[in-house]
Write a protein that holds these residues in place. Structure first.
Motif, PDB file in Angstrom:
ATOM      1  N   ARG A 165       0.838  -1.187   0.000  1.00 36.16           N
ATOM      2  CA  ARG A 165       0.000   0.000   0.000  1.00 36.16           C
ATOM      3  C   ARG A 165       0.882   1.249   0.000  1.00 36.16           C
ATOM      4  NH1 ARG A 165      -2.446  -0.707   5.677  1.00 36.16           N
ATOM      5  NH2 ARG A 165      -0.306  -1.455   5.928  1.00 36.16           N
ATOM      6  N   ILE A 166       0.275   2.358  -0.362  1.00 42.38           N
ATOM      7  CA  ILE A 166       0.883   3.654  -0.109  1.00 42.38           C
ATOM      8  C   ILE A 166       0.114   4.255   1.061  1.00 42.38           C
ATOM      9  CG2 ILE A 166       1.232   5.988  -0.973  1.00 42.38           C
ATOM     10  CD1 ILE A 166       1.771   4.785  -3.703  1.00 42.38           C
ATOM     11  N   ILE A 167       0.835   4.511   2.134  1.00 45.37           N
ATOM     12  CA  ILE A 167       0.237   5.036   3.358  1.00 45.37           C
ATOM     13  C   ILE A 167       0.742   6.459   3.544  1.00 45.37           C
ATOM     14  CG2 ILE A 167       0.014   4.753   5.853  1.00 45.37           C
ATOM     15  CD1 ILE A 167       0.829   1.777   5.403  1.00 45.37           C
ATOM     16  N   CYS A 168      -0.155   7.426   3.498  1.00 48.53           N
ATOM     17  CA  CYS A 168       0.248   8.809   3.755  1.00 48.53           C
ATOM     18  C   CYS A 168      -0.015   9.108   5.222  1.00 48.53           C
ATOM     19  CB  CYS A 168      -0.505   9.788   2.865  1.00 48.53           C
ATOM     20  SG  CYS A 168       0.097  11.480   3.066  1.00 48.53           S
ATOM     21  N   ALA A 169       1.047   9.362   5.968  1.00 48.93           N
ATOM     22  CA  ALA A 169       0.959   9.573   7.407  1.00 48.93           C
ATOM     23  C   ALA A 169       0.947  11.059   7.721  1.00 48.93           C
ATOM     24  CB  ALA A 169       2.128   8.892   8.112  1.00 48.93           C
ATOM     25  N   GLY A 170      -0.174  11.553   8.227  1.00 50.11           N
ATOM     26  CA  GLY A 170      -0.230  12.931   8.698  1.00 50.11           C
ATOM     27  C   GLY A 170       0.606  13.083   9.953  1.00 50.11           C
ATOM     28  N   LEU A 171       1.511  14.055   9.964  1.00 49.23           N
ATOM     29  CA  LEU A 171       2.456  14.204  11.071  1.00 49.23           C
ATOM     30  C   LEU A 171       1.988  15.172  12.149  1.00 49.23           C
ATOM     31  CD1 LEU A 171       5.809  14.392   9.065  1.00 49.23           C
ATOM     32  CD2 LEU A 171       4.614  12.376   9.934  1.00 49.23           C
ATOM     33  N   GLY A 172       0.877  15.859  11.918  1.00 48.98           N
ATOM     34  CA  GLY A 172       0.432  16.840  12.898  1.00 48.98           C
ATOM     35  C   GLY A 172       1.153  18.162  12.732  1.00 48.98           C
ATOM     36  N   PRO A 173       0.998  19.071  13.700  1.00 53.61           N
ATOM     37  CA  PRO A 173       1.475  20.448  13.530  1.00 53.61           C
ATOM     38  C   PRO A 173       2.978  20.642  13.646  1.00 53.61           C
ATOM     39  CG  PRO A 173       0.523  20.160  15.699  1.00 53.61           C
ATOM     40  CD  PRO A 173       0.260  18.883  14.957  1.00 53.61           C
TER      41      PRO A 173
ATOM     42  N   MET B  72      10.999  19.640   6.235  1.00 55.06           N
ATOM     43  CA  MET B  72      10.312  19.726   7.518  1.00 55.06           C
ATOM     44  C   MET B  72       9.754  18.377   7.958  1.00 55.06           C
ATOM     45  SD  MET B  72       9.454  21.583  10.065  1.00 55.06           S
ATOM     46  CE  MET B  72       9.640  23.277   9.504  1.00 55.06           C
ATOM     47  N   ALA B  73       9.141  17.641   7.038  1.00 52.53           N
ATOM     48  CA  ALA B  73       8.562  16.348   7.403  1.00 52.53           C
ATOM     49  C   ALA B  73       9.637  15.398   7.927  1.00 52.53           C
ATOM     50  CB  ALA B  73       7.845  15.738   6.206  1.00 52.53           C
TER      51      ALA B  73
ATOM     52  N   ALA C   8      14.555   2.609   3.826  1.00 48.94           N
ATOM     53  CA  ALA C   8      15.121   3.327   2.683  1.00 48.94           C
ATOM     54  C   ALA C   8      14.366   4.645   2.533  1.00 48.94           C
ATOM     55  CB  ALA C   8      14.990   2.498   1.415  1.00 48.94           C
ATOM     56  N   GLU C   9      15.100   5.732   2.344  1.00 48.44           N
ATOM     57  CA  GLU C   9      14.483   7.051   2.252  1.00 48.44           C
ATOM     58  C   GLU C   9      14.446   7.550   0.812  1.00 48.44           C
ATOM     59  OE1 GLU C   9      15.720   9.953   5.120  1.00 48.44           O
ATOM     60  OE2 GLU C   9      16.517   8.418   6.475  1.00 48.44           O
ATOM     61  N   HIS C  10      13.332   8.183   0.453  1.00 50.68           N
ATOM     62  CA  HIS C  10      13.146   8.722  -0.892  1.00 50.68           C
ATOM     63  C   HIS C  10      12.740  10.190  -0.767  1.00 50.68           C
ATOM     64  CE1 HIS C  10      13.182   4.545  -2.349  1.00 50.68           C
ATOM     65  NE2 HIS C  10      12.432   4.291  -1.296  1.00 50.68           N
ATOM     66  N   ALA C  11      13.672  11.079  -1.034  1.00 46.53           N
ATOM     67  CA  ALA C  11      13.412  12.515  -0.933  1.00 46.53           C
ATOM     68  C   ALA C  11      12.828  13.016  -2.248  1.00 46.53           C
ATOM     69  CB  ALA C  11      14.702  13.261  -0.603  1.00 46.53           C
ATOM     70  N   MET C  12      11.611  13.492  -2.196  1.00 44.62           N
ATOM     71  CA  MET C  12      10.940  14.012  -3.389  1.00 44.62           C
ATOM     72  C   MET C  12      11.197  15.522  -3.441  1.00 44.62           C
ATOM     73  SD  MET C  12       7.367  11.812  -3.215  1.00 44.62           S
ATOM     74  CE  MET C  12       6.922  12.339  -1.553  1.00 44.62           C
ATOM     75  N   GLU C  13      12.146  15.932  -4.247  1.00 48.71           N
ATOM     76  CA  GLU C  13      12.596  17.327  -4.261  1.00 48.71           C
ATOM     77  C   GLU C  13      11.830  18.133  -5.312  1.00 48.71           C
ATOM     78  OE1 GLU C  13      16.844  17.387  -4.678  1.00 48.71           O
ATOM     79  OE2 GLU C  13      17.118  16.969  -2.537  1.00 48.71           O
ATOM     80  N   TYR C  14      11.154  19.176  -4.842  1.00 44.71           N
ATOM     81  CA  TYR C  14      10.383  20.017  -5.756  1.00 44.71           C
ATOM     82  C   TYR C  14      11.291  20.624  -6.823  1.00 44.71           C
ATOM     83  CZ  TYR C  14       6.759  20.025  -2.097  1.00 44.71           C
ATOM     84  OH  TYR C  14       5.810  19.676  -1.174  1.00 44.71           O
ATOM     85  N   PRO C  15      10.850  20.652  -8.070  1.00 45.16           N
ATOM     86  CA  PRO C  15      11.656  21.283  -9.120  1.00 45.16           C
ATOM     87  C   PRO C  15      11.576  22.801  -9.069  1.00 45.16           C
ATOM     88  CG  PRO C  15       9.590  20.506 -10.036  1.00 45.16           C
ATOM     89  CD  PRO C  15       9.624  20.039  -8.609  1.00 45.16           C
ATOM     90  N   VAL C  16      10.555  23.325  -8.404  1.00 46.36           N
ATOM     91  CA  VAL C  16      10.356  24.764  -8.316  1.00 46.36           C
ATOM     92  C   VAL C  16       9.471  25.022  -7.100  1.00 46.36           C
ATOM     93  CG1 VAL C  16       8.307  24.714  -9.820  1.00 46.36           C
ATOM     94  CG2 VAL C  16       9.615  26.827  -9.597  1.00 46.36           C
TER      95      VAL C  16
ATOM     96  N   CYS D  68       3.624  13.577   5.598  1.00 41.68           N
ATOM     97  CA  CYS D  68       2.956  14.833   5.253  1.00 41.68           C
ATOM     98  C   CYS D  68       2.730  15.644   6.513  1.00 41.68           C
ATOM     99  CB  CYS D  68       1.622  14.542   4.560  1.00 41.68           C
ATOM    100  SG  CYS D  68       0.778  16.032   3.970  1.00 41.68           S
ATOM    101  N   GLU D  69       3.275  16.858   6.557  1.00 49.22           N
ATOM    102  CA  GLU D  69       3.035  17.728   7.703  1.00 49.22           C
ATOM    103  C   GLU D  69       1.542  18.029   7.837  1.00 49.22           C
ATOM    104  OE1 GLU D  69       6.579  19.880   5.613  1.00 49.22           O
ATOM    105  OE2 GLU D  69       5.075  18.378   5.053  1.00 49.22           O
ATOM    106  N   GLY D  70       1.112  18.249   9.077  1.00 49.48           N
ATOM    107  CA  GLY D  70      -0.288  18.570   9.303  1.00 49.48           C
ATOM    108  C   GLY D  70      -1.191  17.416   8.933  1.00 49.48           C
ATOM    109  N   ASP D  71      -2.258  17.717   8.184  1.00 45.56           N
ATOM    110  CA  ASP D  71      -3.198  16.713   7.696  1.00 45.56           C
ATOM    111  C   ASP D  71      -3.048  16.582   6.184  1.00 45.56           C
ATOM    112  OD1 ASP D  71      -5.877  15.119   8.291  1.00 45.56           O
ATOM    113  OD2 ASP D  71      -6.158  16.251   6.441  1.00 45.56           O
ATOM    114  N   PRO D  72      -2.924  15.360   5.663  1.00 47.40           N
ATOM    115  CA  PRO D  72      -2.650  15.183   4.230  1.00 47.40           C
ATOM    116  C   PRO D  72      -3.685  15.812   3.305  1.00 47.40           C
ATOM    117  CG  PRO D  72      -2.234  13.131   5.400  1.00 47.40           C
ATOM    118  CD  PRO D  72      -2.873  14.069   6.390  1.00 47.40           C
ATOM    119  N   PHE D  73      -4.945  15.893   3.737  1.00 51.99           N
ATOM    120  CA  PHE D  73      -5.985  16.420   2.866  1.00 51.99           C
ATOM    121  C   PHE D  73      -6.293  17.897   3.128  1.00 51.99           C
ATOM    122  CE2 PHE D  73      -8.336  12.268   1.543  1.00 51.99           C
ATOM    123  CZ  PHE D  73      -7.287  11.973   0.693  1.00 51.99           C
ATOM    124  N   PHE D  74      -5.373  18.580   3.824  1.00 51.10           N
ATOM    125  CA  PHE D  74      -5.545  20.011   4.072  1.00 51.10           C
ATOM    126  C   PHE D  74      -4.320  20.737   3.532  1.00 51.10           C
ATOM    127  CE2 PHE D  74      -5.401  23.867   6.722  1.00 51.10           C
ATOM    128  CZ  PHE D  74      -6.655  24.374   6.448  1.00 51.10           C
TER     129      PHE D  74
END
Length: 245
Positions: A3-11, A42-43, A56-64, A103-109
């Motif tokens: 599965r892909i599990i998106c974990a909300g990390l809180g504030p 931050m996450a 294993a860590e995968h850093a998704m680096e924004y292009p912009v 994902c910082e905070g809540d994933p759907f916010f």
């Protein structure tokens, strides 16, 4: 298939993370998170010391990020390609085992994971673990309730045009303004037009080490990063004892 599990990390504070997120992160062998190039992210900083030794860590680096206007075709194209690429990579990883996306905070916010979620539908099982939003951590840091009784709460990005910000601020009892940074001058002007500048509080790094809370009128531009939050408290209906003469 995993599965892909998106974990909300809180504030931000690690001990404000849910037990479900903490368990998923501690058990994961594949961890992915967003960050700017050259930054830890931050996450990733929030979960320091929580990862499994074999993860294993995968850093998704924004292009912009802020180098181009948000509405420009080039900005949208670069981000679309970025999310397409990482949706494919995460789906390939999840073919063998679970992948936890932070994902910082809540994933759907206002979370970046939403763009991956839209691309991963019907490709791989997805689980979303909600988290305390960053804004609730910030208004709690001010030490005052954000809403009372029938107060209307409005959440606004400071990237909106000044006139739109001013109109919505004037129409709301309480407000949270996010995505500030270089948008601070426009936000100050909008708050002034709405007659709310003196009511505004700025919260930086809410719930985290180095947290700062101060009236927005006392903050300089250098004190307002992109992920700072401005709070306007409501002052609505509440039960009060009748005063008898």
């Amino acid at each position: 298939m995993g599965r892909i599990i998106c974990a909300g990390l809180g504030p931000g504070a690690q001990d404000l993370m849910s037990l479900r997120s903490a368990r998923a992160i501690g058990n994961a062998r594949q961890i992915a998170y967003f960050r700017k190039p050259g930054r830890k992210g931050m996450a990733r900083m929030i979960v320091e010391g929580m990862l499994h030794p074999e993860a294993a860590e995968h850093a998704m680096e924004y292009p912009v990020t802020t180098e181009l206007p948000f509405a420009s075709p080039e900005y949208r194209a670069l981000l679309a390609d970025f999310y397409d690429l990482w949706a494919d990579r995460l789906a390939a990883l999840a073919a063998a085992q679970d992948v936890v996306v932070l994902c910082e905070g809540d994933p759907f916010f206002y979370g970046s994971f939403m763009h991956l979620h839209a691309r991963l539908q019907d490709r791989v099982p997805i689980e979303i673990i909600p988290g305390i939003t960053g804004m609730s951590g910030c208004w709690t840091a001010t030490g005052l309730p954000v809403t009372w009784g029938d107060d209307v709460l409005t959440v606004l990005p400071a990237t909106l045009p000044e006139a739109e910000l001013a109109r919505r601020l004037a129409d709301s009892d309480a407000a949270v303004i996010m995505k500030i940074g270089r948008n601070l001058p426009r936000l100050r002007a909008a708050l002034s037009r709405a007659g709310r500048l003196e009511d505004a509080w700025l919260c930086i790094k809410g719930t985290m080490e180095g947290q700062r809370v101060l009236p927005l009128t006392e903050a300089g531009p250098e004190e307002c990063p992109y992920f700072a939050t401005v709070i306007l408290h409501g002052n609505g209906r509440r039960p009060m004892r009748e005063v008898r003469s």
